[in-house]
Motif scaffolding. Sequence first.
Motif, PDB file in Angstrom:
ATOM      1  N   VAL A 116       0.852  -1.200   0.000  1.00 36.41           N
ATOM      2  CA  VAL A 116       0.000   0.000   0.000  1.00 36.41           C
ATOM      3  C   VAL A 116       0.881   1.241   0.000  1.00 36.41           C
ATOM      4  CG1 VAL A 116      -1.619   1.368   1.392  1.00 36.41           C
ATOM      5  CG2 VAL A 116      -1.903  -1.124   1.220  1.00 36.41           C
ATOM      6  N   VAL A 117       0.630   2.136  -0.952  1.00 35.16           N
ATOM      7  CA  VAL A 117       1.283   3.446  -0.954  1.00 35.16           C
ATOM      8  C   VAL A 117       0.226   4.478  -0.558  1.00 35.16           C
ATOM      9  CG1 VAL A 117       2.339   5.244  -2.400  1.00 35.16           C
ATOM     10  CG2 VAL A 117       2.985   2.834  -2.722  1.00 35.16           C
ATOM     11  N   THR A 118       0.559   5.310   0.434  1.00 36.94           N
ATOM     12  CA  THR A 118      -0.362   6.372   0.858  1.00 36.94           C
ATOM     13  C   THR A 118       0.224   7.715   0.450  1.00 36.94           C
ATOM     14  OG1 THR A 118      -1.118   5.092   2.766  1.00 36.94           O
ATOM     15  CG2 THR A 118      -1.440   7.481   2.876  1.00 36.94           C
ATOM     16  N   THR A 119      -0.577   8.533  -0.223  1.00 37.34           N
ATOM     17  CA  THR A 119      -0.143   9.906  -0.510  1.00 37.34           C
ATOM     18  C   THR A 119      -0.898  10.869   0.391  1.00 37.34           C
ATOM     19  OG1 THR A 119       0.582   9.500  -2.776  1.00 37.34           O
ATOM     20  CG2 THR A 119      -0.119  11.738  -2.270  1.00 37.34           C
ATOM     21  N   LEU A 120      -0.114  11.647   1.134  1.00 32.13           N
ATOM     22  CA  LEU A 120      -0.689  12.664   2.025  1.00 32.13           C
ATOM     23  C   LEU A 120      -0.883  13.937   1.214  1.00 32.13           C
ATOM     24  CD1 LEU A 120       1.765  11.979   4.981  1.00 32.13           C
ATOM     25  CD2 LEU A 120      -0.544  11.023   4.656  1.00 32.13           C
ATOM     26  N   HIS A 121      -2.045  14.548   1.349  1.00 30.58           N
ATOM     27  CA  HIS A 121      -2.343  15.703   0.486  1.00 30.58           C
ATOM     28  C   HIS A 121      -2.430  17.023   1.230  1.00 30.58           C
ATOM     29  CE1 HIS A 121      -2.872  14.182  -3.585  1.00 30.58           C
ATOM     30  NE2 HIS A 121      -3.157  13.028  -3.003  1.00 30.58           N
ATOM     31  N   GLY A 122      -2.656  16.997   2.523  1.00 26.83           N
ATOM     32  CA  GLY A 122      -2.713  18.296   3.202  1.00 26.83           C
ATOM     33  C   GLY A 122      -3.620  18.263   4.411  1.00 26.83           C
ATOM     34  N   THR A 123      -4.894  18.515   4.185  1.00 26.26           N
ATOM     35  CA  THR A 123      -5.798  18.613   5.338  1.00 26.26           C
ATOM     36  C   THR A 123      -5.912  17.280   6.081  1.00 26.26           C
ATOM     37  OG1 THR A 123      -7.615  18.335   3.764  1.00 26.26           O
ATOM     38  CG2 THR A 123      -7.159  20.574   4.527  1.00 26.26           C
ATOM     39  N   ASP A 124      -5.595  16.174   5.396  1.00 31.31           N
ATOM     40  CA  ASP A 124      -5.602  14.870   6.093  1.00 31.31           C
ATOM     41  C   ASP A 124      -4.543  14.846   7.198  1.00 31.31           C
ATOM     42  OD1 ASP A 124      -3.690  14.991   4.081  1.00 31.31           O
ATOM     43  OD2 ASP A 124      -3.950  12.925   3.389  1.00 31.31           O
ATOM     44  N   VAL A 125      -3.563  15.764   7.100  1.00 29.59           N
ATOM     45  CA  VAL A 125      -2.507  15.859   8.109  1.00 29.59           C
ATOM     46  C   VAL A 125      -2.656  17.159   8.898  1.00 29.59           C
ATOM     47  CG1 VAL A 125      -0.020  16.254   8.370  1.00 29.59           C
ATOM     48  CG2 VAL A 125      -0.846  14.427   6.877  1.00 29.59           C
TER      49      VAL A 125
END
Length: 374
Positions: A116-125
């Motif tokens: 699994v590759v997770t891409t963090l985009h912004g508001t999720d963090v």
Amino acid sequence: MKIGIVCYPTFGGSGVVATELGKALAKNGHQVHFITYQQPPRLDFFNENVFYHEVNIPSYPLFQYAPYESALTSAMVNVVLNENVDLLHVHYAIPHASAAYMAKMVLKARGRTTPVVTTLHGTDVTLVGKDASYEPVVTFSINESDGVTAVSENLKQETFAHFEIRRPIEVIPNFIDLSRFQRQQKEHFKLAICPNGEKLVVHTSNFRRVKRIDDAVMTFYHLREQMPVKLLLVGDGPERVRIQGLCRELGIMDDVRFLGKLDAVEEVLSVADLFLMPSENESFGLAALEAMACEVPVISSNAGGLPELNVQGVSGFLSNVGDVPDMVKNALFVLDDANLPTFKANALARAKEFELSNILPKYEAYYEQVLQES
Ligand code: GMT
């Protein structure tokens, strides 16, 4: 490769990036399986390598909240098993990363390894993920991903600062397809909106508080006191009604148009002279990159990852969050006929650094690395 992509099928940046990435991977010969609860807006074409799997969320009177995460997990498991998917790439951590972890465990129990590759985009963090209601699950699912990417160096640092992350994060910036986002001849459109040669200022967003649209409107308001300008506001969201009220109060409605959600935003950007992005936070600022690709200089805040995109005094200017007077001063400078052509050319030159063909190989190489390590 056979890649399963999970994203929010909305006009928001993470959904756009995921969809455009999937399309580009498919054009490069990979088989791409989108797994979402509805057709993503930009997935509106046929390609033999693109497949769409809708997440079915059955309702039942017992559920006050339908268990979407379970339905998504099951969809991922089924797609991996039925389509022989090699790797799952989930965009936006909540709840996609934890659903993917669960899918990976279910698949493992069936004898199958699926990284699994997770891409963090912004508001999720930076916003939602930090909330105590989500933080433990976000931390866990980032740590348990086989690969993690962030769309800017700033977002990577924010993630390390706010979560106990025990694994590396790869920065792969967002990208732009310059064959679609380029300045088009739309002079008739410009003439209709700016009949007296006014300069055209544009803001596009999902109209959430984090975008600080008040600052965009107030920047325009003061700009309008000093030169003939018009403002186009593209997008929709919870702040729209309040912002319309503000424009009415300021008596500027004759010079402001709310266009709502637009598919062909590049047509509007093609006639724009200046783009405003005064956000409170912005992990990357994809909307600003889209503007720059259409030769539109950017007046932005210096929040988050924006300094990694907008170059001070080159592609536009950056101000402290909320510093409207500075944004007005910078906007006047950029819109000066003596300066505007240079800023337009610089904006395009900067956008070219994020051209899809430069960024796509980074994702492909990262997938290969993750597959080898799993
Ligand atoms: O901007 C939004 O609120 C939407 C959000 C999303 O997840 O769809 O956008 C985020 O991801 C985009 C794509 O990576 C970035 O370009 C935006 O900067 C980022 N938004 C924020 O950080 C507020």
